[in-house]
Design an enzyme around this catalytic site. Sequence first.
Site, PDB file in Angstrom:
ATOM      1  N   GLY A  11       0.837  -1.195   0.000  1.00  0.00           N
ATOM      2  CA  GLY A  11       0.000   0.000   0.000  1.00  0.00           C
ATOM      3  C   GLY A  11       0.870   1.242   0.000  1.00  0.00           C
ATOM      4  O   GLY A  11       1.987   1.238  -0.516  1.00  0.00           O
ATOM      5  N   CYS A  12       0.383   2.278   0.605  1.00  0.00           N
ATOM      6  CA  CYS A  12       1.102   3.556   0.689  1.00  0.00           C
ATOM      7  C   CYS A  12       2.501   3.327   1.260  1.00  0.00           C
ATOM      8  O   CYS A  12       2.650   2.772   2.339  1.00  0.00           O
ATOM      9  CB  CYS A  12       0.316   4.500   1.595  1.00  0.00           C
ATOM     10  SG  CYS A  12       1.221   5.954   2.146  1.00  0.00           S
ATOM     11  N   PHE A  13       3.528   3.768   0.537  1.00  0.00           N
ATOM     12  CA  PHE A  13       4.879   3.500   1.025  1.00  0.00           C
ATOM     13  C   PHE A  13       5.206   4.236   2.304  1.00  0.00           C
ATOM     14  O   PHE A  13       5.985   3.752   3.117  1.00  0.00           O
ATOM     15  CB  PHE A  13       5.958   3.679  -0.031  1.00  0.00           C
ATOM     16  CG  PHE A  13       5.995   4.957  -0.828  1.00  0.00           C
ATOM     17  CD1 PHE A  13       5.594   6.180  -0.342  1.00  0.00           C
ATOM     18  CD2 PHE A  13       6.485   4.899  -2.122  1.00  0.00           C
ATOM     19  CE1 PHE A  13       5.664   7.328  -1.103  1.00  0.00           C
ATOM     20  CE2 PHE A  13       6.568   6.050  -2.900  1.00  0.00           C
ATOM     21  CZ  PHE A  13       6.150   7.264  -2.384  1.00  0.00           C
TER      22      PHE A  13
END
Length: 179
Positions: A11-13
Site C-alpha cells: 500500500g502507501c509506502f
Amino acid sequence: MAQQLATLAGGCFWCTEAVFKDVIGVSRVESGYTGGHVASPTYREVCGGDTGHAEAIRVTFDPDRISYDELLDLFLATHDPTQLNRQGNDVGTQYRSAIFPHSPEQEEAARQAIERSAADWPEPIVTTIEPLTDWWPAEDDHQDYWAGEGQRNPYCLAVIPPKLTKLRKSFADKVKPAG
C-alpha cells in the site's frame, strides 16, 4: 554478516515505511517504486496507475539481528495482504501487496511466509511474489513525508498509528525502544 535488502510493497509506502523504521536490526528504509515499465517514474505518474509500478519500500537490515523471515512476518501482519490492488482507501495496482525477492532464497522464504500467515487471515492472501526490477527512489520532496507526526498528511495520521500499535503489541521484542 553484511547488511541485506528486502523490497516490499504493502500500500502507501509512507505507511509501510513508518512500521519498518521502528524495527530492531533495520538500519534504513527507503520509499520508492518498482515492478513497472516506466523509467524514472514520478510520484504523480505512479499515482496515476499507468506505470505498472508499486509504491514500495527497500529495507536495509542486519540478518544477525532480524531475519528475512521475521521481516516478512512483520510485513504480512501489519498490512492487509488479502486486499487485491488496494489498502483501505488507496486503490490501484500501485498499492498492491507484493514481495520483490533479491535472491532465490528470498523467493522461497516469501512463499513460506505467505503459507505461514494464511491462517491469520479470514480471506486468502493475494500478496504476489514478483521479479525485482529497477528501483526508483521516491522524489526528495516525498521522502519522510510522514516524519513521525503525520501533521502534513491526514491520511497518514489515520493509517499509520494503528499499524504501529499492532507492531508494538504483536512484535514487542522486535521494536526499537522509544526515544
